[in-house]
Design a protein around this motif. Sequence first.
Motif, short mmCIF file in Angstrom:
data_model
loop_
_atom_site.label_atom_id
_atom_site.label_comp_id
_atom_site.label_asym_id
_atom_site.label_seq_id
_atom_site.Cartn_x
_atom_site.Cartn_y
_atom_site.Cartn_z
N CYS A 130 39.10 31.35 49.01
CA CYS A 130 40.46 31.98 49.37
C CYS A 130 40.44 32.16 50.87
O CYS A 130 39.38 32.32 51.42
CB CYS A 130 40.86 33.10 48.78
N ALA A 196 50.55 28.10 38.85
CA ALA A 196 50.26 27.57 40.03
C ALA A 196 48.97 27.87 40.70
O ALA A 196 49.23 29.01 41.52
CB ALA A 196 51.48 27.66 40.93
N GLU A 198 46.71 27.49 42.75
CA GLU A 198 46.37 27.31 44.19
C GLU A 198 47.22 28.16 44.94
O GLU A 198 46.72 29.09 45.71
CB GLU A 198 46.68 25.94 44.87
N ALA A 199 48.69 28.24 44.98
CA ALA A 199 49.46 29.13 45.48
C ALA A 199 49.36 30.50 45.06
O ALA A 199 49.61 31.44 46.09
CB ALA A 199 51.03 28.76 45.11
N ARG A 200 49.05 30.80 43.82
CA ARG A 200 48.90 32.30 43.67
C ARG A 200 47.69 32.96 43.82
O ARG A 200 47.75 34.18 44.29
CB ARG A 200 48.94 32.51 42.03
N TYR A 201 46.52 32.16 43.74
CA TYR A 201 45.19 32.81 44.08
C TYR A 201 44.50 32.10 45.41
O TYR A 201 43.92 32.82 46.19
CB TYR A 201 44.47 32.90 42.77
N ALA A 203 45.51 30.40 48.01
CA ALA A 203 46.32 30.47 49.51
C ALA A 203 46.62 31.64 49.96
O ALA A 203 47.04 31.90 50.96
CB ALA A 203 47.82 29.68 49.08
N ARG A 204 45.98 32.76 49.29
CA ARG A 204 46.25 34.21 49.56
C ARG A 204 44.81 34.78 49.66
O ARG A 204 44.05 34.59 48.74
CB ARG A 204 47.05 34.94 48.48
N GLU A 208 45.85 40.33 50.04
CA GLU A 208 47.01 40.06 49.58
C GLU A 208 47.34 39.96 47.88
O GLU A 208 48.35 40.57 47.44
CB GLU A 208 47.61 38.65 50.01
#
Length: 211
Positions: A130, A196, A198-201, A203-204, A208
Amino acid sequence: MNDTKFTLNALVLVVIIFTAIGFFFTVKLGKLADRSILNEYYPIEGTELGVRYGTEQPSGLYRGGDNSRELLLAGTFGYDWGAAAVGNALWLNEYTSTDLGLMRCRLVRLNTEDFRREAVLEDTVLRGRCPSGELVCLRGCLMEANAPEVNPLCALYCMSLRDLEPDGSSAEVLWLDPETGEIVYRLRDGAAATAAFEARYLARTLGEVRG
């Protein structure tokens, strides 16, 4: 009433076992019929190492250029998001196969000085890093390659293990300190394998995710 319930459970178990046996032989025969030649090499970014998948040469972790590659460790390992180099440690997904032909993945750590291998977490897939630097892993669910939704072998296999369900309801997301391997945060998410991810974990940042 209890006798009836016991008999029904026993019958269900027998059906699962025989279905699994049939599925096992079907998969095995299909693999025996596949005689395709495989020879692929994937460098691990930031290192002189790479992962080879081969049928004529051993699969495993290699070091060196195109014409002078040296096998360091035989096995089937991940690359790209399935590998992370941190100092003299190399974090890798290691893939193995059970006697039933199911694919498993565990997280291992290699010392790049002597290439000692340490198993860190079983039934765990490294999914990447991340933005805050932690390694993000998915633990406690079967790999999609096993087709857990339709494969009766998965249900049979999960009966022998704790905290592992074919439907992924036992899935857990883990954040590891890449320097120490310590789990710094964990989150139960039964839909993580299908979400999702990648977006949930990925990319943050961990901050966050924690909110």
